[in-house]
Write an enzyme that holds these catalytic residues in place. Sequence first.
Site, PDB file in Angstrom:
ATOM      1  N   CYS A 150      49.796 -15.264 -50.303  1.00 44.38           N
ATOM      2  CA  CYS A 150      49.299 -14.149 -49.487  1.00 44.38           C
ATOM      3  C   CYS A 150      50.326 -13.775 -48.417  1.00 44.38           C
ATOM      4  O   CYS A 150      50.742 -14.629 -47.631  1.00 44.38           O
ATOM      5  CB  CYS A 150      47.971 -14.524 -48.835  1.00 44.38           C
ATOM      6  SG  CYS A 150      47.272 -13.186 -47.847  1.00 44.38           S
TER       7      CYS A 150
ATOM      8  N   LYS B  86      49.519 -20.487 -56.965  1.00 49.31           N
ATOM      9  CA  LYS B  86      50.101 -19.151 -57.030  1.00 49.31           C
ATOM     10  C   LYS B  86      50.945 -18.965 -55.781  1.00 49.31           C
ATOM     11  O   LYS B  86      50.486 -19.244 -54.669  1.00 49.31           O
ATOM     12  CB  LYS B  86      49.017 -18.075 -57.108  1.00 49.31           C
ATOM     13  CG  LYS B  86      49.556 -16.660 -57.313  1.00 49.31           C
ATOM     14  CD  LYS B  86      48.426 -15.675 -57.591  1.00 49.31           C
ATOM     15  CE  LYS B  86      48.973 -14.291 -57.923  1.00 49.31           C
ATOM     16  NZ  LYS B  86      49.547 -13.607 -56.740  1.00 49.31           N
TER      17      LYS B  86
ATOM     18  N   GLN C 149      39.696 -19.404 -56.197  1.00 50.95           N
ATOM     19  CA  GLN C 149      40.942 -19.614 -55.459  1.00 50.95           C
ATOM     20  C   GLN C 149      40.649 -20.051 -54.033  1.00 50.95           C
ATOM     21  O   GLN C 149      39.821 -19.445 -53.336  1.00 50.95           O
ATOM     22  CB  GLN C 149      41.817 -18.362 -55.411  1.00 50.95           C
ATOM     23  CG  GLN C 149      43.196 -18.688 -54.818  1.00 50.95           C
ATOM     24  CD  GLN C 149      44.077 -17.495 -54.593  1.00 50.95           C
ATOM     25  OE1 GLN C 149      43.763 -16.634 -53.794  1.00 50.95           O
ATOM     26  NE2 GLN C 149      45.217 -17.443 -55.290  1.00 50.95           N
TER      27      GLN C 149
ATOM     28  N   ASN D 223      53.819 -12.576 -62.291  1.00 55.80           N
ATOM     29  CA  ASN D 223      52.989 -11.616 -61.558  1.00 55.80           C
ATOM     30  C   ASN D 223      53.909 -10.619 -60.852  1.00 55.80           C
ATOM     31  O   ASN D 223      54.948 -10.988 -60.329  1.00 55.80           O
ATOM     32  CB  ASN D 223      52.132 -12.377 -60.546  1.00 55.80           C
ATOM     33  CG  ASN D 223      51.254 -11.476 -59.676  1.00 55.80           C
ATOM     34  OD1 ASN D 223      51.098 -11.715 -58.492  1.00 55.80           O
ATOM     35  ND2 ASN D 223      50.660 -10.455 -60.257  1.00 55.80           N
ATOM     36  N   GLY D 224      53.482  -9.353 -60.869  1.00 53.54           N
ATOM     37  CA  GLY D 224      54.221  -8.327 -60.147  1.00 53.54           C
ATOM     38  C   GLY D 224      54.589  -7.152 -61.026  1.00 53.54           C
ATOM     39  O   GLY D 224      55.323  -7.290 -62.011  1.00 53.54           O
TER      40      GLY D 224
ATOM     41  N   PRO E  54      43.617 -13.061 -57.952  1.00 57.07           N
ATOM     42  CA  PRO E  54      42.661 -13.022 -56.837  1.00 57.07           C
ATOM     43  C   PRO E  54      43.069 -11.928 -55.857  1.00 57.07           C
ATOM     44  O   PRO E  54      44.230 -11.854 -55.461  1.00 57.07           O
ATOM     45  CB  PRO E  54      42.816 -14.409 -56.192  1.00 57.07           C
ATOM     46  CG  PRO E  54      43.535 -15.248 -57.201  1.00 57.07           C
ATOM     47  CD  PRO E  54      44.383 -14.311 -57.997  1.00 57.07           C
ATOM     48  N   MET E  55      42.122 -11.068 -55.498  1.00 55.74           N
ATOM     49  CA  MET E  55      42.386 -10.015 -54.511  1.00 55.74           C
ATOM     50  C   MET E  55      41.208  -9.968 -53.551  1.00 55.74           C
ATOM     51  O   MET E  55      40.068  -9.749 -53.965  1.00 55.74           O
ATOM     52  CB  MET E  55      42.592  -8.658 -55.199  1.00 55.74           C
ATOM     53  CG  MET E  55      43.886  -8.559 -55.994  1.00 55.74           C
ATOM     54  SD  MET E  55      44.127  -6.942 -56.788  1.00 55.74           S
ATOM     55  CE  MET E  55      43.035  -7.120 -58.219  1.00 55.74           C
TER      56      MET E  55
END
Length: 390
Positions: A113, A153, A82, A215-216, A28-29
């Site tokens: 976030c 997340k 999300q 993630n990353g 999600p962005m």
Amino acid sequence: MTPVSTISQPAPLTIGPLKLDVPVVLAPMAGITNTAYRRLCREFGAGLYVSEMITSRALVERTPESMRLITHHESEKTRSIQLYGVDPKTVADAVTLLVAEDRADHIDLNFGCPVPKVTRKGGGSALPWKSTLFRQIVEAAVKAAGPLPLTVKMRKGIDSDHLTYIEAGKAAEGAGVAAIALHGRTAAEFYSGQADWSAIAALKSAITSVPVLGNGDIWSADDALRMMSETGCDGVVVGRGCLGRPWLFGDLAAAFDPESHQGEGLIQPNLGVVAQTFRRHAELLTEFFDSEERGCRDIRKHVAWYFKGYPVGGDLRASMATVQSLAQLDDLLGQLDADQPYPGIGAEGPRGRAGTPKKPALPENWLNSRELDGVQRENLTEGEGDTSGG
């Protein structure tokens, strides 16, 4: 054609009742992963495509913007949303709405976030530090979700002195989540430096009953394969690596499912293909916003990502970054040399703003205790005022 690296066919990623043949999730962005971009990515590959972050309170209040953001195109067969929230009841109410009105097939909770406007109110990556509150939110959301798979997340923690990911992961597992995703950075690191994949491996070792997703710093299919090999994680979550490169999901599909993509190499588009994809994105944004003006305004921020490494002059880039109509965009794209080949390394690698390490913005005295004090509890819900987070 450059061959794509592959991996022995992994088991399908199972998230509750959902089975993904390709263990890939679109992260999600905010302002990016709207219906338009999710559709575009899906046209190239496979996986689970998650909405941008939506604030629970705004959804419960049924604000027009939040209701628009949870809408999926009919082609989106697995609807993934999300949510962000800081109050167990409000988060549970938002989940209840999605379930009762059949608006989602999967729900993810945002505890990762790092944006100051979120963390300074105690939300996002700041929240797992308050261990009881974190557990209460996840438990309430899982209960409200019922048979729908609910995932979380998160990040490693607030900073290197205040790590929470192992404890929070175990709490989430105990609460009944269907999967846990970890970004291998702290809130203090923002997106700077290199993601700590060893933390993903550590979480995978600690969590035994549900999938752990990493993630990353996944900029390529090779990165995804390497992450899974090095950490043992069950799937990958791709964020900034796909900005301006929705075809990355095609590379990932070929890497994880070679039998279905025999003979296919890495997608290395010439400038003409990039232009066509960019135009398609603008068209889908226009449809999403039901406004050509808004669609063109939104596509502007994608210019640098799509044309990274390609020989596109500064004046033309600047014109595309101020485009006001699809007709004007067509004229500008028509000025490109469509036969310019893929530029190689120049079009690859990191994209998006990394930022620099900095002290996270937190509520007053937030780090003094793992539990909320009275003042913090009263002020916490102020962090849910925005429809979308960070």
